[in-house]
Design a protein around this motif. Structure first.
Motif, mmCIF file in Angstrom:
data_model
loop_
_atom_site.group_PDB
_atom_site.id
_atom_site.type_symbol
_atom_site.label_atom_id
_atom_site.label_comp_id
_atom_site.label_asym_id
_atom_site.label_seq_id
_atom_site.Cartn_x
_atom_site.Cartn_y
_atom_site.Cartn_z
ATOM 1 N N ASN D 156 0.848 -1.188 0.000
ATOM 2 C CA ASN D 156 0.000 0.000 0.000
ATOM 3 C C ASN D 156 0.885 1.238 0.000
ATOM 4 O O ASN D 156 1.000 1.944 0.994
ATOM 5 C CB ASN D 156 -0.901 -0.046 1.248
ATOM 6 N N MET D 158 0.617 4.130 -1.099
ATOM 7 C CA MET D 158 0.028 5.427 -0.785
ATOM 8 C C MET D 158 0.176 5.736 0.706
ATOM 9 O O MET D 158 0.155 6.891 1.108
ATOM 10 C CB MET D 158 -1.451 5.462 -1.181
ATOM 11 N N ARG D 192 -8.102 -5.421 1.509
ATOM 12 C CA ARG D 192 -8.853 -4.200 1.777
ATOM 13 C C ARG D 192 -8.827 -3.328 0.532
ATOM 14 O O ARG D 192 -7.890 -3.426 -0.277
ATOM 15 C CB ARG D 192 -8.200 -3.396 2.915
ATOM 16 N N GLU D 193 -9.804 -2.445 0.403
ATOM 17 C CA GLU D 193 -9.728 -1.488 -0.691
ATOM 18 C C GLU D 193 -8.908 -0.298 -0.200
ATOM 19 O O GLU D 193 -9.418 0.711 0.253
ATOM 20 C CB GLU D 193 -11.106 -1.043 -1.173
ATOM 21 N N THR D 194 -7.615 -0.458 -0.293
ATOM 22 C CA THR D 194 -6.721 0.560 0.245
ATOM 23 C C THR D 194 -6.695 1.762 -0.679
ATOM 24 O O THR D 194 -7.236 1.726 -1.781
ATOM 25 C CB THR D 194 -5.294 0.002 0.339
ATOM 26 N N ASP D 195 -6.014 2.808 -0.236
ATOM 27 C CA ASP D 195 -5.902 3.995 -1.076
ATOM 28 C C ASP D 195 -5.114 3.695 -2.346
ATOM 29 O O ASP D 195 -5.275 4.373 -3.357
ATOM 30 C CB ASP D 195 -5.257 5.142 -0.276
ATOM 31 N N LYS D 198 -7.571 1.982 -4.704
ATOM 32 C CA LYS D 198 -8.480 2.957 -5.329
ATOM 33 C C LYS D 198 -7.882 3.547 -6.608
ATOM 34 O O LYS D 198 -8.603 3.995 -7.484
ATOM 35 C CB LYS D 198 -8.807 4.085 -4.341
ATOM 36 N N MET D 205 -9.890 -8.070 -4.614
ATOM 37 C CA MET D 205 -9.997 -8.057 -3.161
ATOM 38 C C MET D 205 -10.089 -9.500 -2.666
ATOM 39 O O MET D 205 -11.172 -10.044 -2.476
ATOM 40 C CB MET D 205 -11.202 -7.219 -2.705
#
Lengths: 576, 254, 136, 458
Positions: D156, D158, D192-195, D198, D205
């Motif tokens: 992740n 971001m 998870r739908e992390t940043d 996105k 997922m």
């Protein structure tokens, strides 16, 4: 450098630079240099009944830098076999711990080279962007003097200039990069092929165009010879050819060697060659595939023997489990496809790539046995031993610690036969090679040419390394071999050369009875070219950073001074 | 923590009690002897083959018991720590309690029997080595953790109860039998070799395909098995023109 | 009282990173790391109001954190505590013999604990080793 | 006049951005402004201004309080404690330069210690996978200049590497990717739908903890075989579509992170990712890279690999040879098994980042922290020795996540009397040699080891 006087007394001196072949004599040392004579108070080192040679020079070895370390990192099993430490015991006297077999740690690298009487080792391929890494490792490697060759043949700047025929710009770029990386000379690895590998492709022949750059390997090689001689660097271009390791590659090899025809060495360092073709063993194969794979050592050496402006090194296969590593990225991917062992690859932006794959050279596997013979044949067919150097392309064809074994094979037909006899298919090996028809046994004088005077001259370092003449570095190896009564058992030659009775470097005793007793004073050697500023090149380089094809800041690119302590800088002055 | 790398029939052979007590070991950086940790009685046999070692008491913190042994027997009336029977070539080890991780690592021959449970990495390879267990038998009467027979090339591993994850990962030979249930990851990246699971597999590898149903007898159990081949995502050698896959025999649901 | 069993992961977040570099005793670090992100559905099931304290219990201990709605979408069944002191009160040290603890993918029970107090980093760590002197 | 220093490296995450500009006070003691860095990096530089930064070692007193002591006393205590221990553990190096990592190895050898770094709780499993399967990788510039498909698997950036996507992976305009993000297809694989997810064109997922099965499904599809309708909760069609995207890339780049290394199977998840990368190279060009956490956490892996042949978990207690086997010689396992009897925490915070039970085990024995700042480890230590901050008031070489060495500079003057990691370790080593009546082994370089006033001229 040690001060004070020392005299190595009564040994059989072998020094090709002065054409001395086994005469009994003394070597006098003062303040780290060899001198004509010393006072009676000089420290005496008894060499009676032993041979005395200059410190050896390794022209091509992968001992420091990112891909070597990638190999160390990916192979914990290189340190252990069956739970036992595979690398032998560490120094007993509290020196740094040693580990590794095919890719030894920096400490073991320094110690093992010193034990064999080596004084200078050329790291054969340095990716410029990762030069600080190479220098950090050189910094941590004890004893031996080292230099490193940055790779140029897949570099975007070089390909771009040479495509447009701009030799002077290429030369200016080389000068800049040698300074930025504290490099020694111009290394070419699979010209164009490694650049193609960035897209998963390769250049197997000299005329394959490099994707996007519209230049061929042949043009890159020729252009870099021109640029190298324009600058008058101490070393010639150092070429790892295209199409490495493949059956039937020898015509490509000879074609590349022919590019050197007509060029004359232009330099102030006593070098006569314009091209050094490295680990030639990997490039001297016949056959259409692995089934009819065979040695073409004779064909290749017939050409090398008559072409005086090229030098070669062997790249002898030592029949060990080892780790292959090269900036020839596509080759390592290909090799991994053959043996299915783990594969590491490092593509370096704008510059180069590298691959690492473990490999087991098994004497019972026919192609491996043929490779073993091919490497030895190159030396046995060579006419000018001052142009033919012993290497194993460490660790590609075998670890450098096997040099004494290679020398044993070269010096003894019986030893070669003994190894052949242990193979599964000696007849098939004999049919595919020349080895059985060769009676030649090299002499210690010839070995000294191949490991001392020859490589020093080829590197432009013959004023300080490779001989025992007055004024040279006091690097002296003493080995327990009686020149007048050489052992009939060739194994004893290997043993004697593996661990020097005494090794003196810079006038200091480093090894005594085969064990390291001092860390001496190592040096990092690099070439600094003084050349008028070339605004075009300056602009091109800085734009690659500011416009972001590189991902680091140009200020952080050049190797900082403290990373290369004890520098020995060779100045080259190019007239405006 | 005692590194008892000298506790092997090979090291004990030809020695009397006092000499055995003087055999070296390590506790951290300290050089110690077997006698510092054990009372030794009796003498070693003439050779390893006729040397039987019996350890009474808890060896939960004694590593390398029987490592690299070639013959003879070692019996531990209790637990044993890591590397039991590691790299062993022959002879027999019987652990009456539990074993820690890395038991039978890169074993080449002989027999390793454990009455209790084993932790992780039963019969695995040393880090980075593609030459895992080559021969011999490991039998764990209890359950085992993850990484059973990683990079296995030959020999047999039998877990009589459950196993966690990663069975025969990267294996290129050998046989693993799990008599209980397995959480998952059975035969991932496996090139060839056989696996038998008599219980259930909670998560099957997607790279395995059922090819038929066979009657088989394995380790004294005769049953109907669903026969899967795999790992289809991995490379596979050819033998006589036929692609060789790894086999998973999963006991059919009655 | 209601409870819910969830699968816990503990990972990095920029709030945690930014606060950590101000110092682990900085209040921002406390704010960033004392939260447990979980799906609102799961909160409902366990009778947890968002932004209230919960007790998270794993096989090796428990910790009080504040339940919040996910800042990054978290599916039902999964919970996330940002890496750091609070997460590590419940992370199982078992490593599957690889050296790396089970930072992600371990079962926890989460229950409302609205009247429990959040402890500071120092209190948790010093407390665990018998050095906490009440913050004097 | 304040001075603006350009080309400064950021000592936070593995992106090791070296385009930071730092405005420092006239006397070079204060950082006034930080340009270009992310929020985390900015905070880090400003934190160096903290007036409460420790300037002297502190030793725990019988009553539990800490008391400042002179450096020589601290060095003596550390040398004696480590020599007396049967098996000391030196852990950390998340924020240390390579010079310090090289220097600490002397102490480790001398005291028969286990040498470990933060990778042990982070990307250690990636090392295990590299041991087993190699590492077909590249430098970040290759990703930037060429990658038209970028896969973020269990990572992740971001959040963890805030400028990664803008400097290297998604947005930058590279040589063969002049349109930046427009030219790249981004896949994210995360429970998870992390940043980061996105930002992706495709987000898979998956069910947490089933990465291995999903990698296997990718490989099976790539080899042309069928797979079950759902794998790890992802429909077959989505998997097939994703494989097509990767296969048809000109240059596919896979980044992976803690989502693979912290979950069940650990190294095997990455091992499978490496196999997938290798397989994709039969169709196109594909590279893989670990999203290393700290700016120089690749450093100890490199330095210790060239010194001992192993990147982490190095047991030097035998004196004759190094031994490594994570699971046995790894910090957390050693702690939980009570195998070590002295703990030295260097440039990391085991107090905050180890599972608390491991901390409790370690605290049974002498516990020493070497760190520029107060942290959880320092506050439970028997001895805390402050040092300079690499990359802020101490220069040195660091290795970015792609193993590119970057020569960091210092931007402000160090606190007077506070040594660098390297200087401290060298002093401890000298003291150990005195105590054991042995000669120090410096190799040849020690006497020339000076940092230049000015950098190499371009």
């Amino acid at each position: 450098m040690a001060s004070g006087e020392m005299i190595v007394k009564g040994g059989f001196i072998i020094d090709p630079t002065r054409k001395i072949d086994g005469d009994v004599g003394d070597v006098a040392i003062k303040d780290g240099k060899i001198v004509d004579k010393v006072s009676s108070s000089a420290k005496v080192i008894d060499a009676k009944g032993k041979i005395v040679m200059a410190g050896a020079v390794d022209v091509h070895s992968h001992v420091a830098g990112p891909k070597v370390n990638a190999g160390r990192l990916m192979r914990p099993e290189d340190k252990f076999i069956s739970g036992f430490c595979r690398s032998g015991m560490a120094q007993k006297n509290g020196y740094r711990m040693e580990s590794g077999f095919s890719i030894p740690s920096v400490f073991k690298t320094g110690y093992d080279y010193a034990r064999m009487g080596y004084t200078f080792v050329m790291e054969a391929a340095m990716p410029p962007l990762l030069a600080p890494h190479t220098h950090e490792e050189i910094h941590d490697t004890p004893i031996i003097d080292e230099a490193a060759l940055p790779v140029f043949a897949n570099n975007w700047f070089v390909m771009d200039y040479l495509k447009k025929g701009e030799v002077e710009n290429t030369a200016s770029y080389i000068a800049w990069l040698l300074k930025a990386t504290k490099g020694y000379g111009v290394k070419l690895v699979n010209p164009g092929g490694t650049a193609a590998w960035a897209w998963g492709l390769n250049c197997l022949s000299l005329n394959d165009p490099v994707p996007f750059f519209e230049i061929t390997p042949a043009e890159i090689i020729k252009g870099l010879i021109e640029a190298n001689e324009y600058l008058g660097l101490p070393h010639s271009i150092h070429l790892h050819q295209n199409n490495l390791g493949n059956p039937g590659n020898y015509p490509d090899t000879i074609a590349a060697l022919k590019i050197a025809e007509g060029f004359k060495a232009k330099n102030k360092f006593g070098r006569e060659s314009v091209m050094h073709s490295t680990h030639l063993q990997f490039h001297s194969y016949g056959g259409d595939g692995w089934k009819d794979f065979c040695s073409k050592a004779k064909e290749v050496m017939d050409y090398v023997n008559k072409q005086k402006n090229i030098t070669i090194d062997l790249g002898c296969v030592t029949l060990d489990e080892t780790t292959t590593m090269t900036a020839d990225g596509p080759f390592e991917h290909h090799l991994h496809g053959l043996n299915h062992l783990k594969w590491t690859n490092v593509d370096v932006e704008m510059e180069t790539a590298a691959g690492v794959v473990p490999y087991i050279y098994d004497k019972n596997v026919l192609p491996n046995a043929i490779q073993w013979a091919t490497g030895l044949e190159l030396a046995l067919f060579a006419k000018d031993m001052d142009r033919t150097f012993i290497t194993t392309d460490h660790p590609n064809a075998g670890p450098f610690t096997r040099y004494p074994r290679v020398i044993k094979w070269l010096m003894s037909r019986k030893a070669r036969e003994a190894t052949l006899a242990t193979m599964k298919n000696p007849d098939k090996v004999i049919n595919a090679t020349y080895i059985n028809g060769i009676d030649r046994e090299l002499t210690l004088f010839e070995i000294a040419q191949m490991t001392r005077s020859g490589p020093a001259k080829c590197l432009g370092l013959s004023s300080v390394y490779g001989g025992l003449a007055s004024g040279m570095n006091a690097d002296v190896g003493i080995f327990d071999l009686n020149y007048k009564d050489m052992p009939k058992d060739a194994e004893k030659i290997e043993t004697a050369l593996q661990r020097a009775a005494c090794f003196i470097k810079g006038g200091e005793v480093i090894v005594r009875d085969g064990e390291v007793v001092s860390h001496g004073h190592k040096k990092t050697v690099w070439v600094k070219v003084k050349i008028p500023e070339n605004p075009q090149v300056t602009r091109d380089v800085s734009q690659a950073f500011t416009h972001g094809t590189y991902t680091i800041d140009i200020r952080n690119y050049p190797v900082r001074e403290y990373l290369a302590p004890h520098q020995s800088i060779i100045d080259v002055n190019v007239e405006a | 923590m005692f590194e008892g790398y000298s506790i092997t029939p090979d090291a004990f052979a030809g020695k009397n009690a006092a000499q055995i007590a003087a055999l070296p070991g390590h506790e951290g950086k300290i050089h110690v002897t077997i006698g510092d940790f054990f009372e030794v009685s009796g003498n070693g046999g003439e050779t390893a083959a006729d040397t039987d070692i019996v350890i009474t008491g808890d060896c939960t913190r004694v590593k390398y018991i029987g490592a690299r042994m070639t013959a003879g027997t070692v019996t531990v009336n209790g637990n044993a720590d890591m590397y039991v029977g590691g790299w062993m070539k022959g002879g027999k080890i019987h652990i009456k309690g539990n074993m820690d991780s890395f038991c039978g690592i890169q074993m080449e021959g002989g027999e390793l029997l454990c009455d209790g449970d084993a932790k992780n990495h039963v019969g695995c390879a040393y880090r980075g080595d593609w030459r895992g267990m080559k021969g011999g038998t490991i039998r764990v009467k209890g359950s085992a953790g993850n990484d059973i027979g990683t990079f296995m090339l030959g020999g047999t591993i039998i877990i009589e109860k459950d196993a966690f994850i990663h069975v025969s990962t990267h294996a290129e030979g050998g046989t693993v039998v799990i008599k209980g249930d397995v959480e998952g990851r059975v035969g991932g990246q496996m090139v060839k070799g056989d696996m038998y699971v008599l219980g259930k597999i909670k998560f099957m590898m997607p790279g395995y395909k059922k090819v038929d149903t066979v009657e088989k007898e394995i380790d004294g159990v005769k049953a109907t098995f669903d026969h899967y081949i795999g790992d289809l995502g991995e490379r596979h050698p050819k033998s006589k023109g036929q692609v060789v896959y790894a086999n998973l025999y999963l006991k059919a649901v009655a | 009282m209601a409870k819910i069993n969830l699968n816990m992961i503990t990972q990095r977040s920029i709030e945690e990173g930014a606060a950590m570099e101000q110092g682990k005793t900085n209040p921002n670090y406390f704010i960033a790391c004392t939260v447990c992100e979980m799906n609102p559905e799961d909160m409902k099931k366990a009778g947890i109001w968002k932004n209230t304290n919960v007790k998270v219990t794993s096989e090796c201990g428990s910790v009080i954190v504040k339940a919040i709605e996910p800042t990054q979408y978290c599916p039902p069944g999964l919970a996330h505590i940002r890496q750091g002191v609070w997460a590590n009160q419940v992370v199982p040290p078992r490593t599957q013999s690889t050296g790396t603890p089970q930072y992600s993918g371990f079962p926890v029970t989460i229950e409302p604990a609205p009247s429990e107090r959040l402890k500071t980093a120092l209190e948790l760590v010093q407390g665990a080793v018998g050095l906490w002197n009440g913050g004097q | 006049m304040p001075k603006l220093i350009k080309g400064v490296g950021c000592p936070y995450c593995g992106s090791s951005c070296d385009d930071i500009e730092v405005l420092v006070s006239d006397d070079e003691t204060k950082i006034l402004e930080v340009h270009n860095a992310c929020i985390i990096g900015t905070n880090l530089f400003h934190h160096a201004n903290d007036p409460t930064r420790p300037r002297l070692p502190r030793k725990r007193q019988p009553d539990g309080s800490m008391k400042e002591i002179p450096y020589n006393e601290a060095i003596d205590f550390m040398a004696k404690t480590m020599l007396a221990a049967k098996k000391p553990l030196i852990y950390g190096f998340g924020s240390t330069n390579c010079e310090g990592m090289s220097a600490v190895a002397r102490i480790a050898e001398k005291s028969g210690a286990v040498l470990d770094n933060c990778a042990t709780i982070c990307h250690g499993p990636s090392f295990l996978a590299i041991f087993d399967n190699g590492y077909p990788s590249c430098t970040l510039g290759e990703a930037k200049n060429r990658a038209d498909v970028v896969v973020f698997w269990g990572c992740n950036p971001m959040h963890a590497h805030p400028r990664h996507t803008s400097r290297y992976s998604i947005f930058p305009r590279g040589y063969f990717t002049p349109k930046g993000q427009m030219q790249r297809t981004v896949l994210s694989i995360d429970p998870r739908e992390t940043d980061t997810a996105k930002l992706a064109d495709v987000h898979l997922m998956l069910d947490q903890g089933h990465d291995y099965e999903l990698f296997d499904a990718f490989r099976t599809v790539l080899k042309g075989f069928d797979i079950p309708d759902f794998v790890a909760g992802i429909p077959k069609e989505t998997i097939k579509k994703s494989v097509e995207i990767m296969k048809n890339a000109k240059f596919c780049m896979i980044f992976f992170g803690m989502g693979c290394t912290h979950t069940d199977g650990r190294n095997h998840n990455i091992d499978a990712a490496i196999s997938l990368t290798r397989d994709l190279n039969d169709h196109t060009k594909c590279s893989i890279m670990a999203m290393r956490g700290h700016y120089n956490i690749a450093g100890p892996g490199q330095v210790w690999a060239w010194q001992f042949g192993f990147p982490y978990c190095i047991d030097l207690s035998k004196g004759t040879h190094a031994h490594m086997n994570p699971g046995e010689t790894s910090s957390v396992d050693l702690a939980m098994r009570d195998e070590v009897d002295c703990f030295v925490n260097v440039g990391a915070d085991a107090g905050a980042h180890f599972p608390i039970q491991a901390v409790q085990h370690l605290k049974k024995h002498p516990f020493i922290t070497i760190d520029p700042n107060f942290n959880m480890a320092s506050e439970i230590s028997d001895l805390h020795i402050p040092v300079r901050i690499a990359g802020v008031d101490e220069p040195g070489v660091v290795y970015r996540m792609d193993n590119v060495p970057i020569q960091f500079r210092s931007v402000i003057k160090g606190l007077p009397g506070v040594p660098s990691d390297e200087e401290l370790f060298n002093m401890v080593y000298e003291r150990m040699c005195e105590l054991t009546k042995t000669e120090p082994i410096w190799l040849a370089a020690k006497e020339d080891r000076r940092y230049p006033e000015s950098e190499a001229v371009i």
